[in-house]
Design a protein around this motif. Structure first.
Motif, PDB file in Angstrom:
ATOM      1  N   THR A   1       2.347 -10.751  46.896  1.00 50.37           N
ATOM      2  CA  THR A   1       2.612  -9.396  47.390  1.00 50.37           C
ATOM      3  C   THR A   1       1.382  -8.894  48.140  1.00 50.37           C
ATOM      4  O   THR A   1       0.266  -8.963  47.638  1.00 50.37           O
TER       5      THR A   1
ATOM      6  N   SER B   1       8.962  -2.680  49.604  1.00 47.95           N
ATOM      7  CA  SER B   1       8.114  -2.693  48.415  1.00 47.95           C
ATOM      8  C   SER B   1       8.635  -3.683  47.390  1.00 47.95           C
ATOM      9  O   SER B   1       9.827  -4.000  47.349  1.00 47.95           O
ATOM     10  N   SER B   2       7.713  -4.173  46.568  1.00 45.32           N
ATOM     11  CA  SER B   2       8.058  -5.095  45.497  1.00 45.32           C
ATOM     12  C   SER B   2       7.163  -4.789  44.306  1.00 45.32           C
ATOM     13  O   SER B   2       5.963  -4.564  44.464  1.00 45.32           O
ATOM     14  N   SER B   3       7.751  -4.784  43.119  1.00 49.52           N
ATOM     15  CA  SER B   3       6.990  -4.442  41.922  1.00 49.52           C
ATOM     16  C   SER B   3       6.279  -5.648  41.317  1.00 49.52           C
ATOM     17  O   SER B   3       5.408  -5.492  40.460  1.00 49.52           O
TER      18      SER B   3
END
Length: 283
Positions: free
Chosen positions: A115, A139-141
């Motif tokens: 990420t 977005s990426s967690s």
């Protein structure tokens, strides 16, 4: 005394027809019950045999399709994990998917990146595909992302899939994390293909992943090893796949093998789990 005996015998004779009727009725009920349970058992045995036949056909069809994923893995291994979009298209076109792999939506490659390093995948897409695409969702967690960088057939829906990060989808992320842990193939649960990429047509189906490892140094050297660069995947349209598996056996068309399709793939992240339950499908 003789008269009393005669009266008693006469009195008992009155009940003979009733006794005979009851005896015959009981015997008839017993035979009817026996016939009913025998019929039910025969139906159960026939159902079980038909269900086994159906599951066997589906399993054979899936094994055939997964051999394609193994062949794709061998191609990438032979090229050191580097395949251009034109080479990938030529490989896919030679497979004659429509004629040999009914139910297969397509195959592709996910580039595994950290990420924050989305620009690496975006440059690869621009170089290989000839058009710019921003990795999405934005977005990426998690610490890793797995966007689609190669996909065939590259029709309109396929082009929309380029750049889509499958790690952002909960069901697919579970399968990807399991595929990252070993070299086995892992299936996602039931999902709606095209639902996250804005495709005009959406299909219920599932995706199978296998990680792609490449050599980091030549064999025989002290530093020889392998690292995971991404995942190969095959997406399946569930209805077409199972229809193709059962189309040659009409009597399976109305058979309830075990449960509805959504029960087959819900929470199933290995191929064995995918086939643990049956499905309701018309051939």
């Amino acid at each position: 005394m003789g008269r009393l005996g005669a009266d008693g015998g006469s009195h008992l004779k009155k009940f003979f027809p009733t006794i005979a009727f009851v005896a015959v009725a009981l015997a008839s009920l017993f035979m009817a019950g026996f016939a009913y349970f025998a019929t039910q058992e025969a139906a159960r045995i026939k159902f079980a045999a038909t269900a086994d036949d159906a599951v066997s056909r589906i399993e054979s069809r899936i094994d055939l399709h997964l051999s394609l994923l193994r062949s794709t893995q061998a191609l990438f291994d032979a090229r050191g994990g580097i395949i251009s979009s034109n080479e990938f298209k030529s490989f896919f076109d030679a497979l004659d998917v429509d004629g040999n792999f009914a139910g297969l939506r397509g195959i592709g490659f996910l580039r595994m990146i950290k990420t924050g390093d989305e620009a690496v995948a975006e440059r690869a897409i621009s170089r290989d595909q000839g058009f710019d695409r921003t990795i999405y969702p934005a977005s990426s967690s998690g610490p890793w992302r797995a966007p689609v960088v190669l996909f065939e057939p590259l029709d309109e829906a396929g082009r929309r899939a380029i750049g889509y990060d499958l790690m952002t989808h909960p069901t697919r992320r579970v399968a990807l994390e399991r595929a990252l842990a070993d070299d086995e193939q892992h299936a996602s649960g039931l999902t709606m293909l095209g639902g996250q990429t804005g495709a005009d047509q959406k299909f219920p189906g599932f995706v199978v992943f296998v990680r792609l490892n490449v050599r980091t140094a030549p064999d025989g050297t002290e530093t020889a090893g392998r690292r995971t660069t991404g995942f190969l995947f095959a997406s399946f349209r569930a209805q077409q796949l199972f229809q193709a598996a059962l189309r040659h056996c009409r009597r399976l068309g109305a058979v309830l093998v075990a449960a509805r399709l959504d029960r087959i793939t819900r929470g199933a992240h290995t191929l064995s789990q995918l086939l643990e339950e049956g499905l309701c499908m018309r051939a």
